[in-house]
Write a protein that holds these residues in place. Structure first.
Motif, PDB file in Angstrom:
ATOM      1  N   ALA A  65      21.199  95.454  41.495  1.00  0.00           N
ATOM      2  CA  ALA A  65      19.790  94.918  41.646  1.00  0.00           C
ATOM      3  C   ALA A  65      19.563  94.258  42.748  1.00  0.00           C
ATOM      4  N   ASP A  66      18.163  94.194  43.455  1.00  0.00           N
ATOM      5  CA  ASP A  66      17.924  93.733  44.532  1.00  0.00           C
ATOM      6  C   ASP A  66      17.740  92.247  44.443  1.00  0.00           C
ATOM      7  N   THR A 119      15.206  90.541  44.336  1.00  0.00           N
ATOM      8  CA  THR A 119      14.126  89.909  43.510  1.00  0.00           C
ATOM      9  C   THR A 119      14.621  89.962  41.991  1.00  0.00           C
ATOM     10  N   ASN A 164      15.106  93.129  40.504  1.00  0.00           N
ATOM     11  CA  ASN A 164      14.694  94.759  40.066  1.00  0.00           C
ATOM     12  C   ASN A 164      16.102  95.255  40.282  1.00  0.00           C
ATOM     13  N   THR A 165      16.320  96.136  39.312  1.00  0.00           N
ATOM     14  CA  THR A 165      17.461  96.985  38.827  1.00  0.00           C
ATOM     15  C   THR A 165      17.151  98.229  39.580  1.00  0.00           C
TER      16      THR A 165
END
Length: 913
Positions: free
Chosen positions: A640-641, A643, A645-646
């Motif tokens: 994931a990043d 933020t 987000n996967t």
């Protein structure tokens, strides 16, 4: 007085004197006050005033001339100045005191100029890009169970940037209440606050910055930390600009993410993990108040000393005072409609300062021990799979969940350490120096890498021994020969070399092959297997030697597997074809780049001259454990990043590499390696749950292996001897030409004549597998009956001879607790063609030929100074039936055969670096 001195000069009388601007005085007045006589010229000549003396007359004359001049040139009035300063109508010091008009005008002019300059500067100054250090983030690695494993990358900055929504409201309100109560309404700069701070400092009070949250964010994100007027002026202008252009939510998030909180933690997410082991979104009011206090002075408010980890009473007292102050401020003011209620405040205060909840300091960025190997392995996987590149990983900001099991990693390291401490003594024996281990454990039917052993320490030994150490695997390669024989079959000697499966014969485990020493190896069609003699350059037939010339006649493939005999497998590999053996190895999970050339010119290919590495060997054996189902090994389940987000979720692709009957038959034969008293892995027979495995040792005793599996875990352990650094080398080793990475023989290591796969590697394997046991291990599937056809290979008789009194030909069953060595498995140099012996001989223990690399007159017929798997003793000693087992050389490779081999980029676990 002489006469001539009294005499007047000629022409110098009163009347004759030259005019000098003065006139002679008037004649004296007549006596008696009589009127003077009337002069006819009186009207024409002005009347002269009378003077009392000549001096009076002279002064009168001078005054008359001066007056005359003033009348002729009257003084003009002074011109009025725009700024009457110094003031003309004042004298002395009063001339330099400005009037109130001048003071007011100057002040107004200055303000107008200043406002103009500020306006111009505001319009011209651009909003710069954030500093690289402000954007630098670390990658956070998690164990398979979700616990944080390590922080790495991002220029070693422990920061994970999170959006404001991922920061608890308690933390947001705490920092606003304590740092900048007008944050949500101010313009980015609080002039009154700056003034109060300056006044407080002037009074000798506590040093204050007077900066708003916006100013501190601007300083952290866009400017340096220099304490200069120019930097401060730039900070003020940028703060106003940022406040006007950016949302307040973005500014607050930026401030919390760029601030540092001691312990190397930059950003609120890293701080929440470092102090409380939670995410920023889960911080409560008490925890938030404490972390807010760190913003005032991280090193002054951390209750624990960062170096010693001990409690600092002074810091704890300051932190508690600041903690309570922040809570009370939240109770007194309302922030965006939120206020800490009296009841909540009282409950928090009664619970007290959360000193017991604050974690002791620990290094967030840890790379020592096995952690560095684990994080680099995960990075290699992400890069090789095209998920996240190395450059992107270097910038940081990723959350990487791995497949690694923390307990298993510790158990594998402990198993290696226990065997090393118990059996090796580098100070007492030079042969115990430079010993290295590599290991890996993979889940059958899934491919998840649960544990590795990459070396003693990732900060000391930099290459990962679990990945691609370029070490030959010896007889642990033989199961792939069996798989090829069972899946594809032996070639029809009447057909061309490259023939379809329909023309082949599926081989039975009961097929019979010759095990003679110095056995001439044939091609599948009965022609001699020719190789080039390195000494003469002539083409000669390859002869497979056994350890000390020992042999046991014609034996079945099952028996050859149990004792790890070499001659039968060399001939079986030629019957099936080295290309098909290579294909089977790749199907099982080995990388093509880790295998040496496979064709009929390399008869030793079947005996393990390739260098796959522990991870790939464990993965390939797991294919047999899973009844032929191959799963690519992987080390990352999710990315994931920053933020949240996967970016990636692992979805394995299962491939049926072999028929289940084929894989189960191989497993059944490997079970015999452990359970048979003559088996080279018999020391693991009493481990307590069903296991299968295979020993392996290479030429000149330069490496030793044990690879085995249960239904739950497949594990490979390798051992070799190679120096890590120049400073580790002795003078004698340097004189002998030993260098960094040179593989050295392990004769006399650990006080044993030689190291075999059934000795120290098996000890480590058993120590780990016993500790990692899950209790869910099951029996292996039953193999099919009457599998394949019985083949008589290499001229063997299908009715095998009874075992003779001669010892067997390869790896003995070694008792790891005894001092007796077990046999070895020499393998060929993957970079050279295998040499041949000079002349074939029928003698059981033939004399050494001039070109025989596998024979050493000084060592009683060992292969180039090396024996195979224990010199023919079983388990380091005699077996219960008085026989010996596993005494044959694996390959009979020349010149010690073990080179650094193919460290190759293609030989690593994921095909890269």
């Amino acid at each position: 007085m002489s006469e001539h001195r009294r005499k007047q000069p000629p022409g110098r009388g009163r009347r004759g004197a030259a005019p000098n601007g003065r006139r002679a005085g008037p004649p004296p007045a007549p006596p008696g006050g009589a009127e003077p006589p009337v002069d006819a010229t009186a009207e024409l000549t002005p009347t002269r005033p009378s003077y009392g003396s000549r001096a009076e007359a002279r002064r009168a004359a001078q005054g008359s001339v001066a007056g005359s001049r003033r009348r002729r040139a009257p003084e003009t009035p002074r011109k009025k100045r725009f700024i009457d300063y110094p003031r003309h109508n004042h004298t002395g010091w009063r001339r330099f005191v400005p009037s109130w008009r001048q003071v007011l005008g100057s002040a107004l002019s200055f303000m107008i100029l200043l406002m103009g300059a500020v306006g111009i500067a505001y319009a011209m100054i651009p909003k710069p890009d954030p500093n690289a250090i402000a954007l630098a983030q670390s990658n956070v690695y998690y164990w398979a169970n979700g616990d944080r494993m390590a922080v790495s990358g991002g220029d070693n900055v422990n920061r994970q940037i999170v959006p404001l929504d991922d920061i608890s409201i308690d933390m947001q309100d705490s920092v606003v209440a304590a740092e900048n109560q007008s944050f949500w309404t101010d313009s980015g700069v609080d002039l009154w606050g700056i003034g109060r701070a300056m006044l407080n400092m002037a009074r000798g009070g506590e040093v204050q910055s007077g900066s708003t949250i916006t100013q501190q964010y601007v300083k952290n994100a866009f400017l340096s930390q220099d304490q200069t007027l120019a930097r401060k002026a730039r900070e003020l202008l940028l703060s106003v600009k940022v406040a006007a252009e950016d949302p307040k939510e973005e500014i607050l998030a930026g401030y919390l993410n760029t601030s540092c909180y001691n312990r190397g933690a930059c950003g609120i997410q890293a701080a929440a993990q470092a102090y409380f082991g939670v995410d920023a979104r889960d911080l409560d009011a008490s925890q938030s108040a404490f972390l807010t206090s760190l913003l005032k002075g991280p090193s002054l408010y951390d209750p624990y000393d960062s170096e010693t980890g001990e409690l600092n009473e002074s810091n704890a007292a300051r932190a508690e005072e600041r903690w309570e102050s922040t809570l009370r401020q939240r109770n007194e003011i309302e922030i965006r409609g939120n206020r800490l209620s009296d009841e909540d405040l009282q409950a928090i205060l009664e619970e007290g300062f959360p000193i017991d909840d604050i974690l002791p300091p620990s290094r967030a960025i840890v790379q020592d021990g096995q952690i560095g190997y684990l994080t680099r392995l995960a990075d290699d996987y992400l890069d090789a799979q095209g998920i996240v590149s190395k450059d992107e990983l270097a910038r940081g900001g990723y959350r990487i969940t791995t497949t690694f099991d923390q307990e298993m990693v510790d158990q594998m390291e402990e198993a290696v350490t226990a065997v090393s401490d118990d059996r090796l003594d580098p100070e007492a024996r030079d042969e115990d120096r430079h010993i290295q281990f590599g290991g890996a454990a993979v889940v059958p039917g899934d491919g998840a890498i649960r544990a590795i052993y990459g070396g003693v320490d990732a900060t000391q030994h930099f290459s990962n021994n679990a990945n691609s150490p370029a070490v030959q695997v010896g007889s642990t390669f033989k199961p792939f020969v069996l798989a090829a024989a069972f899946q594809y079959g032996a070639r029809d000697p009447e057909e061309p070399a490259d023939q379809p499966d329909g023309d082949r014969t599926i081989v039975s485990p009961e097929s019979v092959y010759r095990s003679e020493n110095d056995l001439p190896i044939e091609l599948y069609n009965g022609e001699p297997a020719m190789v080039e003699d390195e000494e003469t350059g002539e083409e000669v037939q390859w002869k497979q030697r056994n350890f000390e010339g020992r042999e046991r006649g014609d034996i079945t493939l099952r028996e050859a597997t149990v004792v790890s005999a070499n001659s039968p497998f060399a001939q079986l590999g030629m019957d099936v074809g080295p290309e098909r053996v290579s294909e089977a190895a790749v199907s099982a999970g080995l990388l093509p780049g880790s295998l040496v050339e496979a064709n009929d010119s390399v008869p030793t290919f079947a005996l393990g001259v390739s260098t796959p590495g522990p991870i790939r060997m464990a993965s390939a054996y797991s294919t047999f454990a899973a009844s032929g189902e191959q799963n690519e090994p992987y080390s990352v389940t999710e990315v994931a990043d920053s933020t949240g987000n996967t970016l990636y979720t692992h979805e394995g692709e299962r491939n049926q590499a072999f028929d289940s009957d084929v894989a189960d038959t191989v497993t059944d034969m490997l079970v015999d390696v452990v359970q048979n008293p003559d088996g080279s892995g018999n020391a693991a027979a009493n481990i307590g749950f069903p296991v299968a495995g295979k020993t392996g040792t290479t030429d000149d005793n330069k490496s030793a292996w044990f690879v085995g599996y249960s239904s739950e875990l497949s594990t490979a352990i390798g051992m070799w001897r190679a120096p890590d650094a120049e400073e580790d080398l002795s003078e004698q080793e340097i004189e002998d030409g030993v260098g960094v990475g040179t593989f050295m023989s392990m004769f006399n290591t650990a006080g044993e004549e030689r190291i075999n796969g059934g000795s120290l590697p098996l000890d480590v394997w058993m120590g780990f597998m016993s500790a990692a046991r899950t209790g869910e291990e099951e029996d292996f599937p039953e193999p099919p009956e009457d599998f394949g056809e019985e083949v008589c290979g290499g001229g063997a008789t299908c009715a095998p001879d009874e075992p003779t009194d001669q010892p067997t030909t390869d790896e003995p069953t070694a008792d790891p607790t005894t001092d007796e060595p077990e046999t070895d498995e020499p393998t060929a140099d993957p970079t050279t063609e295998p040499p041949v012996t000079d002349e074939p001989t029928e003698e059981p223990t033939p004399p050494c030929g001039p070109f025989d690399p596998n024979c050493n007159d000084d060592s009683g017929g060992t292969a180039d100074g090396g024996t195979a798997d224990g010199g023919g003793t079983a388990d380091g000693g005699a077996t219960d039936n008085g026989g010996t087992a596993d005494g044959g050389a694996d390959t009979g490779q020349s010149e010690g055969g073990q080179t650094n081999g193919n460290s190759g980029d293609n030989g690593s676990i994921f095909g890269g670096g």
